[in-house]
Design a protein around this motif. Structure first.
Motif, PDB file in Angstrom:
ATOM      1  N   CYS A 109      43.061  30.838  35.896  1.00  0.00           N
ATOM      2  CA  CYS A 109      41.905  29.775  36.492  1.00  0.00           C
ATOM      3  C   CYS A 109      41.720  30.215  38.077  1.00  0.00           C
ATOM      4  CB  CYS A 109      42.376  28.369  36.364  1.00  0.00           C
ATOM      5  SG  CYS A 109      43.934  28.133  36.232  1.00  0.00           S
ATOM      6  N   CYS A 165      48.123  25.452  39.211  1.00  0.00           N
ATOM      7  CA  CYS A 165      48.336  26.999  39.117  1.00  0.00           C
ATOM      8  C   CYS A 165      47.398  27.563  39.757  1.00  0.00           C
ATOM      9  CB  CYS A 165      48.639  27.262  37.501  1.00  0.00           C
ATOM     10  SG  CYS A 165      47.086  26.389  36.510  1.00  0.00           S
ATOM     11  N   HIS A 166      46.524  27.160  40.493  1.00  0.00           N
ATOM     12  CA  HIS A 166      45.456  27.738  41.250  1.00  0.00           C
ATOM     13  C   HIS A 166      45.344  27.002  42.597  1.00  0.00           C
ATOM     14  CE1 HIS A 166      43.293  24.616  38.930  1.00  0.00           C
ATOM     15  NE2 HIS A 166      42.834  24.654  39.728  1.00  0.00           N
ATOM     16  N   ASN A 225      48.499  33.992  39.270  1.00  0.00           N
ATOM     17  CA  ASN A 225      47.892  33.872  38.058  1.00  0.00           C
ATOM     18  C   ASN A 225      46.543  34.345  37.671  1.00  0.00           C
ATOM     19  OD1 ASN A 225      46.526  32.159  36.148  1.00  0.00           O
ATOM     20  ND2 ASN A 225      46.780  30.038  36.917  1.00  0.00           N
TER      21      ASN A 225
HETATM   22 ZN    ZN Z   1      45.163  26.823  37.381  1.00  0.00          ZN
END
Ligand code: ZN
Ligand code: MG
Length: 218
Positions: free
Chosen positions: A123, A91-92, A120
């Protein structure tokens, strides 16, 4: 135990980020990390920025997405070098993924590298990529309470772009309160209200970028 593991991961990331930074610096590239929630307008902003910088500076793009290459294809149509990173579920972006992508970016022919992070607000704030500046795009439909919900992201940002200001008449979004909340977390941040739809405010953002580039070259 868990905290130690997280520290080790971030420490290893930091080392690779420093190598990326050296690569940017030795090629005289200004690298910016564009972060936001999904749908806030990162790709639209990149497209608007490329259009306005045509003939003024050479732009390259790194596109981070969990999957698909839709955004990279849209950017490729503008005729700039674009490299896609599919994070495969992560997610990053992290420094290592960025480092791999940089192998395919013609850095010698680029003055400004726009790195679109995964959508997102959590993070991406923790993982340095080696970028010089962190840009947060926060759009008006998301609401003006975001600085309270995601303080680290607002704390880390060098610039906050308030996108979709053309929708303000239809929303309960208090721009003054939002800006005050951001400044309460991060006094040095610069805030630009923009609309990628109408083009309002984009010139100010682009001239901020050009100023950062000229500072680095002098
Ligand atoms: Zn992430
Ligand atoms: Mg996008």
């Amino acid at each position: 135990m868990e905290i130690k593991v997280v520290k080790d991961i971030l420490g290893a990331n930091e080392q690779i980020a420093q190598k990326n930074r050296q690569l940017f610096d030795s090629n005289h590239v200004l690298a910016v990390n564009l972060m936001s929630s999904p749908g806030a307008g990162k790709t639209s902003l990149i497209l608007e920025t490329i259009k306005r910088l045509k003939g003024k500076t050479r732009v390259g793009v790194v596109e981070g997405d969990i999957s698909s290459s839709l955004d990279a294809e849209a950017i490729g149509k503008e005729g700039v070098p674009v490299v896609q990173i599919n994070t495969g579920g992560e997610c990053h972006l992290d420094a290592n993924m960025t480092s791999t992508a940089l192998g395919s970016v013609p850095l010698k022919d680029v003055d400004l590298l726009l790195i679109e992070n995964v959508g997102n607000l959590v993070c991406p704030a923790e993982f340095a990529l080696g970028e010089h500046k962190k840009i947060l795009i926060s759009s008006t439909p998301e609401g003006d309470d975001k600085p309270f919900k995601y303080p680290l992201m607002f704390h880390e940002a060098d610039v906050v772009l308030i996108n979709k200001i053309d929708l303000l008449p239809y929303l309960k979004f208090n721009t003054d309160a939002f800006s005050r909340a951001i400044k309460g977390i991060n006094q040095k941040v610069e805030i630009f209200p923009i609309s990628c739809t109408t083009g309002e405010g984009i010139e100010k953002w682009v001239s901020w970028l050009l100023t950062q580039m000229s500072r680095r070259q002098s």
